[in-house]
Design an enzyme around this catalytic site. Structure first.
Site, PDB file in Angstrom:
ATOM      1  CE  LYS A  43       3.424  -2.947 -14.146  1.00 19.25           C
ATOM      2  NZ  LYS A  43       4.369  -3.078 -13.087  1.00 19.25           N
ATOM      3  CE  LYS A  48       1.522   2.915  -6.641  1.00 17.19           C
ATOM      4  NZ  LYS A  48       2.303   2.867  -5.399  1.00 17.19           N
ATOM      5  CE  LYS A  74       8.678  -0.753  -3.667  1.00 17.95           C
ATOM      6  NZ  LYS A  74       9.050   0.598  -4.070  1.00 17.95           N
ATOM      7  CG  ASP A 161       1.247  -4.115  -8.943  1.00 13.07           C
ATOM      8  OD1 ASP A 161       1.711  -3.200  -8.245  1.00 13.07           O
ATOM      9  OD2 ASP A 161       1.649  -4.392 -10.077  1.00 13.07           O
TER      10      ASP A 161
END
Ligand code: SF4
Length: 301
Positions: A43, A48, A74, A161
């Site tokens: 998630k 991560k 990102k 996600d």
């Protein structure tokens, strides 16, 4: 000059990626060669990228040649390895109007801590494009530049996600997938979806589930219960160490932080995990729950 190939749709390969799939399918020519390939899912915000970077660092400290590929729009997956926000593959492709043959490896691949090679695939343009296409084009570029031939370990760091066909694309390349999760509902819910994605992919690709990396949690009782119910197992456990948070602020891996007893213990755990993954994790035949059943299982009804 040849443009990069357009995405290969499954229209002519119905069934390859599962019932109803319209996702980007893997071109057999784009298979990663002899490297061990791992996909790290989890998630968003679960740590991560920090986990992936420390794991890549641990592989490198075991003497392995490592390539980490960030697959998150990102594009900060490799930040602690390279100490900078790198341009993404999509960024640099745009600068040459997607004429990939005009790019050099040094335009999009950068060396990080202890020789770990770092690539940020980036995301598709917001509102258009597919994350799976971005991953596919990144691997194609790496192959065109022969950058996968001298690599022992390839580690994809992937947003978990939304485990749609696009963000599941690294599973077409990986032999084992691991999930980073903390001991809470949201990350376990995401983990369940990732287990389902891997189970679907395993029908047509070599990928199998390796297990869970418990992160940012003193306790693991909810993860343990979920593991017991689905057939997963925990491979490693990292507590909620402030030094891990600070390492990100200092733009460095945990191995570059002051080696207090607790930091040294976490570094040893990363190296133990890397050695385990290199030796070969068992393939788990995990059975995901129905989305609705998770609520009841974790006490939300
Ligand atoms: S939702 Fe997933 S499969 Fe759909 S376009 Fe986006 S990344 Fe691709």
């Amino acid at each position: 000059m040849a443009l990069l190939d357009p995405p290969t749709r499954t229209r002519d390969r119905i069934g390859l990626d599962g019932e109803g799939s319209l996702q980007v399918a893997l071109d057999p020519n784009d298979r990663i060669g002899t490297a061990k390939v791992f996909a790290v899912y989890g998630k968003g915000g679960i740590g991560k990228s920090t986990t992936s970077s420390n794991l890549s660092a641990a592989f490198s400290l075991l003497g392995k040649r490592v390539l980490q590929i960030g697959c998150d729009p990102k594009h900060d997956s490799t930040f602690t390895l390279t100490k900078k926000l790198m341009p993404t593959v999509i960024d640099v492709l745009e600068t040459v109007e997607f004429h990939a043959e005009e790019l050099r490896p040094e335009d999009y691949m950068f060396e990080g801590y202890n020789g770990v090679m770092c690539v940020e695939a980036g995301g598709p343009p917001a509102g258009t494009g597919c994350g799976g296409y971005v991953v596919g084009q990144t691997v194609k570029l790496l192959k065109q530049h022969h950058l996968l031939e001298e690599t022992d370990v390839v580690l994809f760091d992937v947003l978990g996600d939304v485990v749609c066909g696009g963000f599941a694309a690294p599973l077409q390349h990986a032999e084992r997938a691991v999930v980073v999760a903390s001991n809470d509902f949201d990350s376990i819910f995401a983990m369940n979806r990732i287990v389902a994605a891997i189970k679907a992919k395993a029908k047509n690709y070599d990928v199998r589930m390796a297990g869970v990396i418990a992160n940012r949690s003193a306790a693991t009782d909810e993860i343990d219960r979920f593991n017991a119910a689905t057939g997963l197992k925990t491979l490693a456990h990292f507590p909620d160490l402030d030094a891990i948070r600070r390492s990100r602020l200092k733009k460095c891996t945990l191995f570059e932080m002051e080696q207090t007893p607790e930091v040294a213990a976490a570094c040893d755990e990363y190296k133990r995990l890397a050695a385990l993954m290199w030796a070969g994790c068992d393939a788990l035949d995990a059975e995901p729950m129905k989305d609705r059943d998770i609520f009841e299982f974790l006490g939300f009804e």
